[in-house]
Enzyme design. Structure first.
Site, short mmCIF file in Angstrom:
data_model
loop_
_atom_site.label_atom_id
_atom_site.label_comp_id
_atom_site.label_asym_id
_atom_site.label_seq_id
_atom_site.Cartn_x
_atom_site.Cartn_y
_atom_site.Cartn_z
N LYS A 27 0.82 -1.21 0.00
CA LYS A 27 0.00 0.00 0.00
C LYS A 27 0.86 1.26 0.00
O LYS A 27 0.59 2.21 -0.75
CB LYS A 27 -0.94 0.01 1.21
CG LYS A 27 -1.93 1.18 1.18
CD LYS A 27 -3.12 0.97 2.10
CE LYS A 27 -2.76 1.03 3.55
NZ LYS A 27 -3.93 1.40 4.40
N SER A 28 1.91 1.28 0.81
CA SER A 28 2.77 2.46 0.87
C SER A 28 3.41 2.74 -0.49
O SER A 28 3.47 3.89 -0.95
CB SER A 28 3.87 2.27 1.92
OG SER A 28 3.31 2.16 3.21
N ARG A 32 2.68 5.97 -3.40
CA ARG A 32 3.78 6.79 -3.91
C ARG A 32 3.94 6.61 -5.41
O ARG A 32 4.28 7.58 -6.12
CB ARG A 32 5.06 6.45 -3.14
CG ARG A 32 5.02 6.94 -1.69
CD ARG A 32 6.00 6.19 -0.79
NE ARG A 32 6.08 6.77 0.55
CZ ARG A 32 5.21 6.51 1.52
NH1 ARG A 32 4.17 5.70 1.30
NH2 ARG A 32 5.36 7.06 2.72
N GLN A 175 5.10 9.13 7.28
CA GLN A 175 4.16 10.00 6.59
C GLN A 175 4.55 11.47 6.74
O GLN A 175 4.50 12.23 5.77
CB GLN A 175 2.74 9.77 7.11
CG GLN A 175 2.18 8.40 6.73
CD GLN A 175 0.78 8.18 7.25
OE1 GLN A 175 0.18 9.05 7.88
NE2 GLN A 175 0.23 7.00 6.99
N ASP A 325 1.94 -1.02 11.68
CA ASP A 325 0.63 -1.46 11.21
C ASP A 325 0.34 -2.92 11.54
O ASP A 325 -0.80 -3.36 11.42
CB ASP A 325 0.52 -1.26 9.69
CG ASP A 325 0.36 0.20 9.32
OD1 ASP A 325 -0.19 0.96 10.13
OD2 ASP A 325 0.81 0.58 8.22
N ARG A 356 -5.75 1.74 18.31
CA ARG A 356 -5.59 0.30 18.16
C ARG A 356 -5.18 -0.41 19.44
O ARG A 356 -5.36 -1.63 19.56
CB ARG A 356 -4.59 0.00 17.02
CG ARG A 356 -5.18 0.28 15.65
CD ARG A 356 -4.23 0.00 14.52
NE ARG A 356 -4.93 0.13 13.24
CZ ARG A 356 -4.33 0.29 12.07
NH1 ARG A 356 -3.00 0.35 12.02
NH2 ARG A 356 -5.03 0.40 10.97
#
Length: 441
Positions: A27-28, A32, A175, A325, A356
Site C-alpha cells: 500500500k505504501s 507513492r 508520513q 501497522d 488500536r
C-alpha cells in the site's frame, strides 16, 4: 467511498491453511507510485498496484489535480503526469475516504504549489489528528485551516515558492517525513528532514528512481534526508511488490493453526518493514525466505510459513517503526503463545484508523484473552496454543486491521467471534476473505 454499508461477520475456525497466496501490492509503495508518476512528465506504467479504496482515493485526487490515471484491461495502470509544479486547482474537495497516507502526503504536495485544496474523509479519518504534518508545512509557508484538534475537513493553501526548511521529526513517522520531502520537490533550494529513529524509506527509494536529487547521510541527530527542489521527475515502469502488512495476517494465521503450511509469494522485504517477521521469529515462528531478489529497487522474497508453537517475548520497542501497522495481528499471535507477551513503545497506535491499543484490548477481551493496557502498548497472557474461548462481540471502529486481525483470531477460537463490520477491509485488502477461502477450502 466514505459511506460504505456495514458488513457484519460471524467468523469461526476452519482448519489448517494450505497453499500459495499472492498478497495485494504494497500500500505504501502503491500510493507513492501514483503520486510520483503524476508528477513526472510523460507516461509511467505501474504493475501490481493495490486496488483498495485507500489507493483509489490517491488516484482520484491526482486526477482532480490534472494527471491522467487509468487502469488498462491488462491490470496495468498508466499515468500521464503534469510535472512538478504543474498540479492544477481541484474543482471540488478531495475525498480521502479512510486514507491517512493519502491525506498527509498530498497535503505536502499541495503545500508548495500555487493552488488550494480541501481534504475530507470518512468518520474514522476525520477523527485523526493532522497537527504533526501541519506544523512543518506551515513552516514552509503553506496556510492550513483545519477543524478543531487539527482534524479534517481542512484546507491547504499552497505557497509558491515555498521556503526550504530543515525539520527534525519529533516522533518517528514516515508520513510526516514524506510530506515534507514532497513539499520540497517544488521548493527552491534544499529541504532536509532529520530522522532520529529510522522509518520506512519507500519515498526516498522511489524518488531517486524517478530522478530526484535526494541524498541520505548519517548525522549526530540521526539520518539526514535532503532533497533539492524544483525537481524534474522522469516517467518509470514500476512493479509493486506484495504488501508485508497484508502478508502478516497469513503469517500469523499459519503460525497459530495446527497443520498449516503456506507460501506467500512476492513479499516486500524492505528492512524498514520486516519488524513483524523479526518479532514472530523471536516467538518461535517457522518463517523461511526463498527466491530472494530485487524488484524496482525493493528487496523481495517468497515466504514459507509453517505452524509452530509460539512463546511469549518482550517485543523490542525499537521494532515499532518497522511494524507499526502489524501490531494488531501480532497481538493475536501473542494470545496463542505460551506466557505473557509485553509490547510497548507503540504510542503511534493511539492515532491510527482507531485507537488500536484500546480497540485490540477490547476485541481480545471479548474473545476470552487476558490483557493489560499501557499508554504505549499491551501485555497479553497467551493460551500456550490452546484454542481461544471466542464467543464474543468485536467492535472494529471502522478499522480494517482490527477486522482482519480478529478474523485471524477466530481461526484458533473454540467458539465463533462476532465482528460488527468487515466492510473497511476493502480499504487495503479487497480480496482478503476470498483468499481465506482459498487457503482453508
Amino acid at each position: 467511498m466514505s459511506n460504505a454499508a456495514s458488513r457484519p461477520l460471524t467468523a469461526s475456525a476452519r482448519g489448517p491453511l494450505r497453499g500459495t497466496v499472492t498478497v495485494p501490492g504494497d500500500k505504501s509503495i502503491s500510493h507513492r507510485a501514483i503520486m510520483f508518476s503524476a508528477l513526472a512528465v510523460g507516461e509511467s506504467r505501474i504493475e501490481g498496484l493495490l486496488e483498495g479504496e485507500d489507493v483509489l482515493a490517491t488516484a482520484a485526487a491526482m486526477r482532480a489535480m490534472g494527471a491522467s490515471v487509468e487502469r488498462g484491461d491488462d491490470g496495468t495502470w498508466r499515468v500521464h503526469g503534469v510535472g512538478v509544479g504543474g498540479l492544477q486547482q481541484p474543482a471540488q474537495a478531495l475525498d480521502m475516504g479512510n486514507s491517512g497516507t493519502s491525506t498527509r502526503l498530498l497535503m505536502g504536495l499541495v503545500s508548495s504549489h500555487p493552488i488550494s485544496a480541501t481534504f475530507v474523509g470518512d468518520a474514522s479519518l476525520s477523527g485523526r489528528p493532522m497537527g504533526r504534518v501541519i506544523e512543518p508545512l506551515g513552516q514552509m509557508g503553506a496556510e492550513i485551516s483545519a477543524s478543531p484538534g487539527g482534524r479534517l475537513p481542512l484546507m491547504v493553501r499552497g505557497m509558491c515558492p515555498a521556503v526550504p526548511i530543515t525539520y527534525t521529526l519529533p516522533v518517528a513517522s514516515a508520513q510526516v517525513k514524506s510530506a515534507v520531502l514532497l513539499a520540497g520537490l517544488n521548493t527552491p533550494g534544499v529541504t532536509r528532514v532529520i530522522e532520529p529513529v529510522p522509518t520506512r524509506d519507500h519515498s526516498e527509494r522511489m524518488l531517486r528512481g524517478f530522478g530526484a536529487e535526494l541524498t541520505v547521510e548519517d548525522g549526530p541527530e540521526g539520518k539526514i534526508i535532503s532533497i533539492t527542489g524544483e525537481a524534474e521527475l522522469k516517467p518509470q515502469h514500476i512493479v509493486v511488490p506484495g504488501d508485508p502488512s497484508s502478508a502478516g495476517f497469513w503469517m500469523v494465521a499459519a503460525s497459530i493453526v495446527p497443520g498449516s503450511e503456506i507460501t506467500i509469494a512476492n513479499v516486500c522485504m524492505n528492512p524498514t518493514r520486516t519488524g513483524l517477521i523479526t518479532a514472530l521469529r523471536r516467538m518461535g515462528a517457522d518463517i523461511a525466505e526463498t527466491n530472494a531478489r530485487t524488484v524496482g529497487g525493493e528487496p523481495v522474497a517468497d515466504l514459507v510459513v509453517r505452524h509452530a508453537p509460539l512463546k511469549a517475548i518482550e517485543v523490542p520497542a525499537d521494532l515499532a517503526p518497522s511494524m507499526i501497522d502489524e501490531y494488531p495481528v501480532l497481538f493475536v499471535a501473542a494470545a496463542l503463545a505460551e506466557g505473557r507477551t509485553v509490547a510497548r513503545g507503540a504510542h503511534e497506535l493511539r492515532v491510527k484508523e482507531s485507537d488500536r491499543i484500546a480497540a485490540m484490548r477490547a476485541a481480545l477481551t471479548a474473545a476470552g484473552v487476558q490483557t493489560e493496557e499501557f499508554e504505549d502498548g499491551l501485555a497479553i497472557h497467551g493460551s500456550a496454543g490452546a484454542p481461544l474461548p471466542g464467543g464474543g462481540n468485536v467492535a472494529t471502529l471502522l478499522d480494517h486491521r482490527i477486522a482482519m486481525s480478529m478474523t485471524v483470531a477466530s481461526l484458533a477460537a473454540a467458539q465463533p467471534i462476532a465482528i460488527d463490520d468487515v466492510a473497511p477491509v476493502a480499504t487495503s485488502y479487497p480480496d482478503f476473505f476470498e483468499t481465506l477461502e482459498s487457503l482453508t477450502g
